[in-house]
Design a protein around this motif. Structure first.
Motif, PDB file in Angstrom:
ATOM      1  N   VAL A 100       0.969  -1.125  -0.210  1.00  0.00           N
ATOM      2  CA  VAL A 100       0.018   0.135   0.017  1.00  0.00           C
ATOM      3  C   VAL A 100       0.930   1.216   0.088  1.00  0.00           C
ATOM      4  O   VAL A 100       1.835   1.312   0.313  1.00  0.00           O
ATOM      5  CB  VAL A 100      -0.936   0.181   1.388  1.00  0.00           C
ATOM      6  N   GLY A 101       0.092   2.600  -0.591  1.00  0.00           N
ATOM      7  CA  GLY A 101       1.061   3.589  -0.644  1.00  0.00           C
ATOM      8  C   GLY A 101       0.342   4.663   0.170  1.00  0.00           C
ATOM      9  O   GLY A 101       1.059   5.680   0.234  1.00  0.00           O
ATOM     10  N   ASP A 102      -0.745   4.431   0.718  1.00  0.00           N
ATOM     11  CA  ASP A 102      -1.402   5.523   1.438  1.00  0.00           C
ATOM     12  C   ASP A 102      -2.628   4.999   2.288  1.00  0.00           C
ATOM     13  O   ASP A 102      -2.745   3.617   2.150  1.00  0.00           O
ATOM     14  CB  ASP A 102      -1.833   6.697   0.528  1.00  0.00           C
ATOM     15  N   GLY A 103      -3.339   5.596   3.187  1.00  0.00           N
ATOM     16  CA  GLY A 103      -4.394   5.334   3.863  1.00  0.00           C
ATOM     17  C   GLY A 103      -3.943   5.099   5.256  1.00  0.00           C
ATOM     18  O   GLY A 103      -2.788   5.105   5.992  1.00  0.00           O
ATOM     19  N   MET A 105      -3.922   2.634   8.607  1.00  0.00           N
ATOM     20  CA  MET A 105      -3.583   1.401   8.997  1.00  0.00           C
ATOM     21  C   MET A 105      -3.941   1.379  10.641  1.00  0.00           C
ATOM     22  O   MET A 105      -3.600   2.207  11.446  1.00  0.00           O
ATOM     23  CB  MET A 105      -2.177   1.081   8.808  1.00  0.00           C
ATOM     24  N   THR A 106      -4.394   0.214  10.937  1.00  0.00           N
ATOM     25  CA  THR A 106      -4.753  -0.046  12.196  1.00  0.00           C
ATOM     26  C   THR A 106      -3.916  -1.224  12.650  1.00  0.00           C
ATOM     27  O   THR A 106      -3.911  -2.439  12.105  1.00  0.00           O
ATOM     28  CB  THR A 106      -6.190  -0.562  12.383  1.00  0.00           C
ATOM     29  N   GLU A 124      -1.258  -7.754  14.086  1.00  0.00           N
ATOM     30  CA  GLU A 124      -1.974  -7.683  12.604  1.00  0.00           C
ATOM     31  C   GLU A 124      -2.067  -6.182  12.441  1.00  0.00           C
ATOM     32  O   GLU A 124      -2.639  -5.476  13.175  1.00  0.00           O
ATOM     33  CB  GLU A 124      -2.876  -8.489  12.506  1.00  0.00           C
ATOM     34  N   ILE A 125      -1.567  -5.876  10.994  1.00  0.00           N
ATOM     35  CA  ILE A 125      -1.707  -4.545  10.598  1.00  0.00           C
ATOM     36  C   ILE A 125      -2.789  -4.631   9.454  1.00  0.00           C
ATOM     37  O   ILE A 125      -2.593  -5.308   8.603  1.00  0.00           O
ATOM     38  CB  ILE A 125      -0.639  -3.754  10.148  1.00  0.00           C
ATOM     39  N   THR A 126      -3.917  -3.704   9.764  1.00  0.00           N
ATOM     40  CA  THR A 126      -5.041  -4.058   8.636  1.00  0.00           C
ATOM     41  C   THR A 126      -5.131  -2.569   7.870  1.00  0.00           C
ATOM     42  O   THR A 126      -4.939  -1.506   8.633  1.00  0.00           O
ATOM     43  CB  THR A 126      -6.220  -4.459   9.343  1.00  0.00           C
ATOM     44  N   ALA A 127      -5.523  -2.421   6.822  1.00  0.00           N
ATOM     45  CA  ALA A 127      -6.056  -1.386   6.056  1.00  0.00           C
ATOM     46  C   ALA A 127      -7.374  -0.964   6.596  1.00  0.00           C
ATOM     47  O   ALA A 127      -8.178  -1.690   7.015  1.00  0.00           O
ATOM     48  CB  ALA A 127      -5.796  -1.574   4.819  1.00  0.00           C
ATOM     49  N   GLU A 128      -8.170   0.139   6.001  1.00  0.00           N
ATOM     50  CA  GLU A 128      -9.286   0.612   6.203  1.00  0.00           C
ATOM     51  C   GLU A 128     -10.303  -0.102   5.678  1.00  0.00           C
ATOM     52  O   GLU A 128     -11.314  -0.507   5.985  1.00  0.00           O
ATOM     53  CB  GLU A 128      -9.450   2.270   5.679  1.00  0.00           C
ATOM     54  N   SER A 129      -9.821  -0.970   4.706  1.00  0.00           N
ATOM     55  CA  SER A 129     -10.680  -1.916   3.926  1.00  0.00           C
ATOM     56  C   SER A 129     -10.973  -3.042   4.771  1.00  0.00           C
ATOM     57  O   SER A 129     -11.891  -3.782   4.327  1.00  0.00           O
ATOM     58  CB  SER A 129     -10.081  -2.278   2.602  1.00  0.00           C
TER      59      SER A 129
END
Length: 145
Positions: A100-103, A105-106, A124-129
């Motif tokens: 990923v290049g932006d956004g 993360m949690t 675990e690192i997750t994106a907004e999706s």
């Protein structure tokens, strides 16, 4: 069982959840949302400063976030278990699953093992999706005073 204040857990939790991260966490833009001895949730925004030359997040960012979240999780647990001292990382194994290049993360920690001398945490690192971007395990050594 003693309360949070007697053990120093409340001040540590307050420091973790403060809006002003310290040290390298500040450089990463890491902000802690929830903190307990059983899990920590943090978030950060991927900015241009965190990218490698090909426009995706540098893997070291994920390793660093995972190390920070696991270490603070382990420290909270150590204090909650009534012991004094600190934890140090002895191994960080991180897998990069999606570029990923932006956004936003949690990162969320989960204990795998918490023992007398060592702890093992999964982060675990997750994106907004909701898709998992990276995951890692950090082994911590309990260093008692």
């Amino acid at each position: 069982m003693t309360d949070d204040t007697t053990r120093g857990l409340a001040p540590l939790r307050e420091q973790i959840l403060s809006s002003s991260p310290q040290g390298f966490d500040r450089t990463l833009g890491l902000h802690y949302l929830e903190a307990s001895a059983d899990a920590i949730t943090a978030e950060f925004v991927v900015t241009p400063a965190l990218l490698q030359p090909w426009g995706i997040t540098h893997g070291g960012v994920y390793c660093s976030v995972i190390e920070s979240v696991a270490s603070l999780s382990g420290q909270l647990w150590l204090i909650e278990s009534g012991r004094t001292g600190h934890v140090v990382g002895v191994n960080n194994n991180t897998d990069f699953l999606r570029a990923v290049g932006d956004g936003r993360m949690t990162a969320r920690s989960t204990p795998v093992h918490r023992g007398r001398s060592q702890q093992l945490w999964l982060v675990e690192i997750t994106a907004e999706s909701g898709k998992t971007i990276a995951r890692g395990q950090v082994r911590l050594q309990n260093i008692e005073d």
